[in-house]
Design an enzyme around this catalytic site. Structure first.
Site, PDB file in Angstrom:
ATOM      1  N   CYS A   1       0.835  -1.209   0.000  1.00  0.00           N
ATOM      2  CA  CYS A   1       0.000   0.000   0.000  1.00  0.00           C
ATOM      3  C   CYS A   1       0.866   1.254   0.000  1.00  0.00           C
ATOM      4  CB  CYS A   1      -0.939   0.001   1.201  1.00  0.00           C
ATOM      5  SG  CYS A   1      -2.122  -1.370   1.179  1.00  0.00           S
TER       6      CYS A   1
ATOM      7  N   ARG B   1      -8.299  -3.783  -3.006  1.00  0.00           N
ATOM      8  CA  ARG B   1      -7.692  -2.795  -3.894  1.00  0.00           C
ATOM      9  C   ARG B   1      -8.661  -2.554  -5.050  1.00  0.00           C
ATOM     10  NH1 ARG B   1      -3.413  -5.273  -1.767  1.00  0.00           N
ATOM     11  NH2 ARG B   1      -1.734  -3.896  -1.113  1.00  0.00           N
TER      12      ARG B   1
END
Length: 142
Positions: free
Chosen positions: A51, A128
C-alpha cells in the site's frame, strides 16, 4: 447483499455514488471534484509495504495528474489518526508526501457504496480498487 452490504460495483457510464467523508485534508465530498477527473482508489491497510508503494507512486506523479485536470483520493477502513501517522511516517522515511486526501472510512460507508468490500474477503478491509470518475461525475473506468 451479503451481511447487509452492497457488494456490486458502480456501473460504467452512470453517476458515481455520492459521498462525503472525513479525510487527511478535512471533509471531502464527491461534488468537490466536479469539473475535474477523479481517481478514487482503495487500499487494504495503512503501514503495509505494498500500500505504501502504491500510494507513493500516485504521489510521485502529482504533476502529471495536475497537468491532466485530475485529482486523487485514497481510501481505507483505517482511522484518521492512523492515516495521519502513516502519511507522516512515509514522508519522514522516504521524502514522499501524499498531498491528496486519504478517506478515513472507519464506518465503511464509502467502501460499501463502491463495492470495495468483497464476500469471502476481510469484513474490515477494503480490497484494492480504482475508479476513474469524469468531470461530470460519471464512472468511466473500474
Amino acid at each position: 447483499m451479503e451481511n447487509g452490504w452492497k457488494t456490486s460495483l458502480p456501473r460504467l457510464n452512470e453517476p458515481a455514488p455520492d459521498f462525503s467523508a472525513r479525510t487527511t485534508q478535512g471533509p471531502r465530498a464527491l461534488k468537490d471534484y466536479r469539473g475535474k477527473w477523479l481517481i478514487l482508489f482503495s487500499h487494504p491497510a495503512d503501514f503495509t509495504p505494498v500500500c505504501t508503494t502504491e500510494l507513493s507512486g500516485f504521489a510521485i506523479e502529482k504533476d502529471f495528474f495536475a497537468k491532466h485536470n485530475t485529482k486523487l483520493m485514497g481510501l481505507s477502513i483505517d482511522s484518521i489518526h492512523s492515516h495521519i501517522a502513516w502519511v507522516n511516517a512515509v514522508q519522514e522515511k522516504t521524502g514522499v508526501l501524499f498531498e491528496f486526501p486519504v478517506v478515513a472510512d472507519i464506518d465503511m460507508k464509502v467502501a460499501k457504496l463502491y463495492g470495495m468490500l468483497q464476500p469471502g474477503e476481510s469484513e474490515t478491509a477494503a480490497v484494492r480498487a480504482v475508479f476513474i470518475i469524469d468531470p461530470e461525475g460519471k464512472v468511466r473506468l473500474i
